[in-house]
Design an enzyme around this catalytic site. Sequence first.
Site, short mmCIF file in Angstrom:
data_model
loop_
_atom_site.label_atom_id
_atom_site.label_comp_id
_atom_site.label_asym_id
_atom_site.label_seq_id
_atom_site.Cartn_x
_atom_site.Cartn_y
_atom_site.Cartn_z
N HIS A 1 -4.59 -13.46 -0.40
CA HIS A 1 -5.96 -14.49 -0.86
C HIS A 1 -5.29 -15.58 -1.54
CE1 HIS A 1 -7.21 -9.40 -0.16
NE2 HIS A 1 -8.01 -10.48 1.19
N GLY B 1 -0.90 -0.07 -5.88
CA GLY B 1 -2.35 -0.64 -6.40
C GLY B 1 -3.29 -1.14 -6.30
N THR B 2 -4.30 -0.55 -4.81
CA THR B 2 -4.71 -0.79 -4.65
C THR B 2 -5.60 -0.76 -4.11
OG1 THR B 2 -5.94 -2.64 -2.73
CG2 THR B 2 -3.94 -1.08 -2.18
#
Length: 248
Positions: A119, A189-190
């Site tokens: 991203h 951590g998503t």
Amino acid sequence: MPAFSQELVERLAQATSAMALTGAGISAESGVPTFRDPGGLWEEFSPQELANVEAFLDNPKLVQSWYAHRHAVVAEVEPNPGHYALAELERLLEDFTVVTQNVDGLHQQAGSTNVAELHGNIRRAYCIDCEAPAPEGALAPDGDDIARCPTCGGLLRPDVVWFGEMLPRKEVQRAEQATQRADVCLSVGTSALVYPAAAIPQQARANGAYVAEINIEPSAIADQIDETVIGKAGDVLPALLDAVRAIA
Ligand code: BV8
Ligand code: ZN
């Protein structure tokens, strides 16, 4: 002691290739707010309202300020033990790729060299007209003016992927190649809510990888993977690394 299985340790230690998909949760312990963080100046806006081209063209000053604010936060923080553990895993294992949704550059700062930024990166900005790269920090113009390209006067935008925008082809290819060869995929951590990034652990699993997530709560893909380790990335990853080192 974080509750990861001996199987995960052994699979990682024996892996010829492994990977991690990371999200905002791995940077939370560095002080970078996640997208779901309550509080903060922008509480009234959801990231999806700000992270798209329409919002930017509609109110470039607001969006530029939001990114300038996030950039200022990121410029102040340090990687945490979770980032360092992944950088160490890359040195320990034959082949290890970090595929990140984060735009903070903290994996590279921690020493990871094989990083695919799906991203983009908030430290970079560019002109929407002539596409000339802008110097770091250019999105925070002094006073009330809008940050513009010094060459052509076009609007400057952060070099990140907004909702509705395609992901950078090269980075997606690197991520896909990693899913093809990975024996183990960690999802760290998503919330696994945003696609196509959230599909990566599934792709790895479909290609034969053992998939374990590390999160403080089960994510949206928790029921489609092999193992969910509940704990903070900054605690679990160093413990996992120690366990792998002990038998590698
Ligand atoms: C695209 C960069 C083709 C910018 C980001 C309908 C259904 C399905 C999909 C879609 C749909 N409509 C549109 C889509 C596609 C859309 C999408 O997926 N929308 C979702 C919301 C439904 N995707 C796109 O638009 C993508 N492009 O598809 O192009 C296309 C083209 C045209 C039309 C359609 C398709 C582009 C998406 C990229 C958006 N950019 N970021 C910026 O940073 O500003 S997204 C951003 O949010 C992140 O990068 C990340 O990807 C995503 C989710 O964030 P997370 O990283 O997971 O963080 P979050 O806060 O959500 O969760 C934190 C987690 O950490 C939690 O689970 C928490 O428990 C955990 N945690 C917290 N602390 C810790 C911890 N874990 C461990 N330790 C801790 N200490
Ligand atoms: Zn320009």
